[in-house]
Design an enzyme around this catalytic site. Sequence first.
Site, PDB file in Angstrom:
ATOM      1  N   GLY A   1       0.872  -1.095  -0.132  1.00 28.27           N
ATOM      2  CA  GLY A   1      -0.178   0.083  -0.151  1.00 28.27           C
ATOM      3  C   GLY A   1       0.768   1.261  -0.088  1.00 28.27           C
ATOM      4  O   GLY A   1       1.896   1.177  -0.413  1.00 28.27           O
ATOM      5  N   CYS A   2       0.417   2.344   0.574  1.00 25.99           N
ATOM      6  CA  CYS A   2       1.145   3.568   0.695  1.00 25.99           C
ATOM      7  C   CYS A   2       2.531   3.344   1.377  1.00 25.99           C
ATOM      8  O   CYS A   2       2.677   2.753   2.395  1.00 25.99           O
ATOM      9  CB  CYS A   2       0.269   4.550   1.610  1.00 25.99           C
ATOM     10  SG  CYS A   2       1.089   5.964   1.627  1.00 25.99           S
ATOM     11  N   PHE A   3       3.577   3.950   0.488  1.00 21.50           N
ATOM     12  CA  PHE A   3       4.781   3.534   1.098  1.00 21.50           C
ATOM     13  C   PHE A   3       5.235   4.376   2.436  1.00 21.50           C
ATOM     14  O   PHE A   3       6.179   3.947   2.997  1.00 21.50           O
ATOM     15  CB  PHE A   3       5.964   3.750   0.043  1.00 21.50           C
ATOM     16  CG  PHE A   3       5.760   4.868  -1.024  1.00 21.50           C
ATOM     17  CD1 PHE A   3       5.438   6.082  -0.323  1.00 21.50           C
ATOM     18  CD2 PHE A   3       6.354   4.738  -2.358  1.00 21.50           C
ATOM     19  CE1 PHE A   3       5.351   7.307  -1.350  1.00 21.50           C
ATOM     20  CE2 PHE A   3       6.342   5.866  -2.878  1.00 21.50           C
ATOM     21  CZ  PHE A   3       5.912   7.274  -2.533  1.00 21.50           C
ATOM     22  N   TRP A   4       4.462   5.311   2.712  1.00 26.06           N
ATOM     23  CA  TRP A   4       4.668   6.162   3.876  1.00 26.06           C
ATOM     24  C   TRP A   4       4.488   4.987   4.975  1.00 26.06           C
ATOM     25  O   TRP A   4       5.096   5.342   5.929  1.00 26.06           O
ATOM     26  CB  TRP A   4       3.668   7.267   4.173  1.00 26.06           C
ATOM     27  CG  TRP A   4       3.709   8.351   2.979  1.00 26.06           C
ATOM     28  CD1 TRP A   4       4.796   8.557   2.142  1.00 26.06           C
ATOM     29  CD2 TRP A   4       2.697   9.405   2.858  1.00 26.06           C
ATOM     30  NE1 TRP A   4       4.569   9.600   1.285  1.00 26.06           N
ATOM     31  CE2 TRP A   4       3.189  10.288   1.710  1.00 26.06           C
ATOM     32  CE3 TRP A   4       1.817   9.633   3.505  1.00 26.06           C
ATOM     33  CZ2 TRP A   4       2.666  11.280   1.307  1.00 26.06           C
ATOM     34  CZ3 TRP A   4       0.623  10.598   3.034  1.00 26.06           C
ATOM     35  CH2 TRP A   4       1.242  11.391   1.823  1.00 26.06           C
TER      36      TRP A   4
END
EC number: 1.8.4.11
Length: 170
Positions: free
Chosen positions: A9-12
């Site tokens: 998902g979101c790499f953050w």
Amino acid sequence: MEKATFAGGCFWCMVTPFEELPGIRGIVSGYMGGTVENPTYEQVKTGTTGHYEVVQVTFEPDVFPYERLLELYWPQTDPTDGEGQFQDRGTQYKPAVFFHNEEQQQAALASRQALADSGRFDKPIATEILPAQDFYEAEDYHQDYHKKNPKHYKEDREQSGRDRFIETKW
């Protein structure tokens, strides 16, 4: 040193699980798996380039084995959701383990099978195990986003449903 690359998902949200552990020498957010050279975030977020948002971890396998990285990876994801992760939908957010050598491939396949056999989930495991391709580092403002923008990071993470899922399933 070796590299390990994970899409969840979101790499953050995929940076912090691997931070500040012995043998981890670096974590870089970026893109892998697509057809456009040197893609930008603006291109990748359209879902048309074929790239995944990934984190690439540089590690010392003698200090922190690859299998341990896999143990950290799985509980950050919904491995049954092959269409994205939590609020982030689209091919760029699909879960995947990108292997860099045959040993990583075998470990990732075995780890995925162990998870499938565990009975933890009612649905099949959808996380792909794929060969690593060219890695493109994301723009600077994406690196260490949780440190640069802690308020927005926390809000985004809360809204995503990731933490609620992790608490109930892992």
